[in-house]
Design an enzyme around this catalytic site. Structure first.
Site, PDB file in Angstrom:
ATOM      1  CG  ASN A  80      29.552  14.967  50.025  1.00 17.48           C
ATOM      2  OD1 ASN A  80      29.005  15.966  49.639  1.00 17.48           O
ATOM      3  ND2 ASN A  80      30.353  14.805  51.080  1.00 17.48           N
ATOM      4  CG  ASP A  98      29.444  18.318  51.912  1.00 19.40           C
ATOM      5  OD1 ASP A  98      29.046  18.788  50.674  1.00 19.40           O
ATOM      6  OD2 ASP A  98      30.355  18.024  52.402  1.00 19.40           O
ATOM      7  CG  ASP A 126      31.691  16.861  46.572  1.00 16.06           C
ATOM      8  OD1 ASP A 126      31.685  16.740  45.041  1.00 16.06           O
ATOM      9  OD2 ASP A 126      31.028  16.527  47.245  1.00 16.06           O
ATOM     10  CG  ASP A 136      45.853  27.704  42.946  1.00 18.98           C
ATOM     11  OD1 ASP A 136      46.897  28.245  43.263  1.00 18.98           O
ATOM     12  OD2 ASP A 136      44.713  28.290  42.663  1.00 18.98           O
ATOM     13  CG  ASP A 193      48.642  31.831  45.593  1.00 19.08           C
ATOM     14  OD1 ASP A 193      47.691  32.366  45.134  1.00 19.08           O
ATOM     15  OD2 ASP A 193      48.881  32.332  46.887  1.00 19.08           O
ATOM     16  CD  GLU A 210      47.692  35.502  42.162  1.00 19.89           C
ATOM     17  OE1 GLU A 210      46.602  36.229  42.208  1.00 19.89           O
ATOM     18  OE2 GLU A 210      48.257  35.205  42.994  1.00 19.89           O
ATOM     19  CG  HIS A 255      39.967  32.269  42.825  1.00 21.95           C
ATOM     20  ND1 HIS A 255      40.978  32.231  41.996  1.00 21.95           N
ATOM     21  CD2 HIS A 255      40.576  32.255  44.079  1.00 21.95           C
ATOM     22  CE1 HIS A 255      42.096  32.499  42.546  1.00 21.95           C
ATOM     23  NE2 HIS A 255      41.765  32.389  43.772  1.00 21.95           N
ATOM     24  CG  ASP A 256      41.619  36.112  44.128  1.00 17.18           C
ATOM     25  OD1 ASP A 256      41.145  35.481  44.846  1.00 17.18           O
ATOM     26  OD2 ASP A 256      42.656  36.051  43.728  1.00 17.18           O
TER      27      ASP A 256
HETATM   28  O1  TEU Z   1      45.585  36.086  45.265  1.00 17.94           O
HETATM   29  C1  TEU Z   1      46.824  36.982  45.280  1.00 17.94           C
HETATM   30  C2  TEU Z   1      46.209  38.475  45.434  1.00 17.94           C
HETATM   31  O2  TEU Z   1      46.999  39.306  45.110  1.00 17.94           O
HETATM   32  C3  TEU Z   1      44.961  38.912  45.830  1.00 17.94           C
HETATM   33  O3  TEU Z   1      45.090  39.464  47.136  1.00 17.94           O
HETATM   34  C4  TEU Z   1      44.231  39.953  45.135  1.00 17.94           C
HETATM   35  O4  TEU Z   1      44.938  41.150  45.253  1.00 17.94           O
HETATM   36  C5  TEU Z   1      42.944  40.187  45.662  1.00 17.94           C
HETATM   37  O5  TEU Z   1      42.280  38.869  46.030  1.00 17.94           O
HETATM   38  C6  TEU Z   1      41.875  40.894  44.727  1.00 17.94           C
HETATM   39  O6  TEU Z   1      40.756  40.996  45.323  1.00 17.94           O
HETATM   40  C7  TEU Z   1      45.902  34.880  45.601  1.00 17.94           C
HETATM   41  C8  TEU Z   1      44.969  34.079  45.462  1.00 17.94           C
HETATM   42  O7  TEU Z   1      44.281  34.106  44.134  1.00 17.94           O
HETATM   43  C9  TEU Z   1      43.775  34.550  46.423  1.00 17.94           C
HETATM   44  O8  TEU Z   1      42.540  33.673  46.361  1.00 17.94           O
HETATM   45  C10 TEU Z   1      44.450  34.226  47.806  1.00 17.94           C
HETATM   46  O9  TEU Z   1      43.530  34.736  48.777  1.00 17.94           O
HETATM   47  C11 TEU Z   1      45.782  34.785  47.756  1.00 17.94           C
HETATM   48  O10 TEU Z   1      46.642  34.728  46.600  1.00 17.94           O
HETATM   49  C12 TEU Z   1      46.546  34.334  48.955  1.00 17.94           C
HETATM   50  O11 TEU Z   1      47.060  32.645  48.789  1.00 17.94           O
END
Ligand code: TEU
Length: 558
Positions: free
Chosen positions: A25, A27, A31, A100, A200, A254, A324-325
């Site tokens: 969309n 923005d 999405d 998730d 999570d 996780e 993503h982390d």
């Molecule tokens: O991540 C958990 C986690 O252990 C992270 O803090 C990790 O150690 C860190 O991102 C490494 O850089 C999960 C999710 O994947 C994360 O995106 C969330 O921020 C977190 O839980 C809290 O929900």
């Protein structure tokens, strides 16, 4: 060996970070309809399961891991009807959808917390509240995002626990009503026909009720108390017995800092897989969040092999090198300049040839790299920003300049820049203003370009997916280590049916040109190359192979 075979062991999972995948969309924010527009792309790639990072209603202080309403979709991402359409679009292509599920904490804007801070009815003890002196937190625990894990709530005049941001209060799983509320909500999503969950930080849900101080010298004070806490297995088992067991869903927990023994127990409790991070700790230094330690192949091989062997009987590995982390895998374990494509393919070969279910993070299949952020205001990740601010406040670092490169390497935003679809403006991600900077290399690194190139990283991933689907030994075969301590070459066999089926995997992890020598005890009468990242090579013999930089080879041995 037929028993123990299931669809999710044979599946390839693709992780989508919705904010950065595709924007329908205009923005500037990815999405659900944007994802629907790309389901043919996913189908073409051949993946079996999509794991969708949080799209629930949320104030978005932690990318949606701060849930305000588990049963609603955030306006940025669309509506529940859009979610249902996406689910149907995926199902129509035989792709399953896993959600998730964040159950360790909610947002402080969640109805439960708003009621809890007013001590309303049964919600009173939904979180970890401790009365006491507003100047003295109940213990010395530290949050994953830096700073104390406790905040004082003026309204309730009490401390509450948050292992992440102060806007992410931890739920009190000791309270049976909390468990019931969460289980009901998980069941609600299954009834909506989702196919499973990534739970999570599931190994953080139990805390010792007396809340003892953590080791003062720890890198994160309190972690030995709240990681794999006293009742964690009981809770996970209850989740399984009371909810998950009734359905054919896949679950992956996780679990930061999990040992093999703990992972085996989680498997017994009813989680199909866990994410272990031991192989992603090899380059982390112990002097704070920005510290980098040069990693060696020995460390990666040790961590990988330990888990391959440790979960050989019964339990099952998840195989991943990024999410993503984390920094982009090619920038971290490959070479994101000269050998970007070769090393991206080599790392893909690692992901698809180990025993376990491979998880591909969006964009890795085209070899996306870490972007370069130079200014603090380019970052969007609250955890990154908070850790920097804290370091500046406490005087741990004098100026941002001193840690600029390290932050640039470790920031979670590395994985969160928009998916690069084409060389159009904003990489074809949006016609609006993107919520986060697009990686500058999108004119060279993008889906459209890779689709048109037979030798692209994307087409290599597609071949690997096909290979995995058609090669049971890749899924179910045992892992047999070769060259136990070669500094550059990672090699192993996968064997099935008393070794009547055997695959050889050879990965050159660096830019040198070492020679691979097949160990004497591995017989090779005839071999057939199944996949490789350099096209054809002269000669058939695998007794001795002169490897090229980042070369990856997979052979069937007969
Ligand atoms: O991540 C958990 C986690 O252990 C992270 O803090 C990790 O150690 C860190 O991102 C490494 O850089 C999960 C999710 O994947 C994360 O995106 C969330 O921020 C977190 O839980 C809290 O929900």
């Amino acid at each position: 060996m037929n028993d123990g075979r299931t669809w999710w062991k044979e599946a390839v999972v693709y992780q989508i970070y919705p904010r950065s995948f595709h924007n329908a969309n205009d923005d500037g924010i990815g999405d659900l309809r944007g994802i629907s527009e790309k389901v043919d792309y996913l189908d073409d790639l051949g993946v079996d399961v999509v794991w969708l990072c949080p799209v629930y209603d949320s104030p978005l202080v932690d990318g949606g891991y701060d849930v305000r309403d588990y049963r609603a979709i955030h306006d940025d991402y669309g509506t529940m009807a859009d979610w249902e359409t996406l689910r149907d679009d995926l199902h129509a292509r035989d792709i399953r959808l896993i959600m998730d599920m964040v159950t360790n904490h909610t947002s402080d804007e969640h109805e439960w917390f708003r009621k809890s801070r007013r001590k309303a009815g049964k919600y009173r003890d939904y979180y970890w509240w401790v009365d006491g002196d507003p100047d003295r937190p109940p213990n010395n625990w530290e949050s994953f995002f830096g700073g104390p894990a406790w905040s004082y709530d003026e309204r309730r005049e009490a401390w509450y626990l948050h292992l992440f941001d102060e806007k992410q209060p931890d739920l009190n799983w000791r309270n049976p009503d909390v468990r019931e509320s969460l289980f009901e909500m998980v069941r609600w999503w299954i009834e909506k026909d989702c196919d499973g969950f990534r739970f999570d930080v599931i190994n953080l849900i139990s805390k010792p009720p007396d809340l003892p101080d953590g080791d003062p010298d720890s890198t994160q004070r309190g972690k030995e108390q709240f990681i794999n806490g006293p009742r964690v297995h009981e809770y996970v088992r209850e989740l399984h017995d009371r909810v998950l067991d009734d359905y054919d869903v896949v679950t992956v927990g996780e679990t930061s800092d999990v040992t093999i023994d703990e992972a085996l127990r989680f498997h017994e409790d009813g989680l199909d897989m866990v994410f272990s991070f031991q192989h992603l700790h090899i380059d982390k230094g112990d002097r704070g969040p920005w510290d980098f330690d040069e990693w060696t192949l020995d460390e990666l091989r040790d961590a990988t092999a330990r888990w391959q062997r440790g979960l050989e009987d019964g339990a099952w590995n998840s195989i991943f090198l990024g999410n993503h982390d984390q920094p982009r895998l090619v920038s971290r374990f490959g070479d994101d300049e000269e050998y970007r494509a070769e090393s991206a393919k080599m790392l893909a070969t690692y992901l698809f040839t180990l025993r376990g279910t491979p998880f591909v993070y969006q964009g890795d299949e085209i070899g996306m790299t870490n972007p370069t952020f130079r200014r603090l205001d380019e970052y969007r990740d609250e955890a990154t920003i908070q850790k920097v601010m804290l370091a500046l406040q406490t005087g741990d670092v004098s100026t941002f300049d001193k840690i600029r490169d390290a932050v640039d390497f470790w920031s979670r935003d590395n994985a969160r820049t928009p998916m690069q679809w084409s060389d159009d403006e904003n990489a074809g991600f949006t016609d609006g203003e993107p919520w986060i900077k697009v990686n500058e290399n999108f004119p060279e690194v993008n889906v459209e370009r890779e689709q048109g190139d037979e030798d692209s990283v994307l087409n290599y991933y597609r071949r690997l997916v096909v290979l995995r689907h058609s090669t049971p030994v890749l899924v179910y075969g045992r892992y047999v280590q070769l060259l136990e301590d070669h500094p550059e070459i990672y090699a192993y066999l996968r064997t099935l049916n008393d070794e009547s089926e055997r695959l050889l995997v050879v990965l050159n992890f660096f830019d040198g040109e070492p020679t691979f020598r097949l160990p004497d005890d591995v017989t090779d009468d005839r071999s057939e190359k199944l996949v490789g990242n350099y096209g054809d090579r002269a000669g058939d013999s695998i007794a001795e192979i002169d490897l090229r930089p980042y070369e990856a080879l997979v052979y069937r041995l007969e």
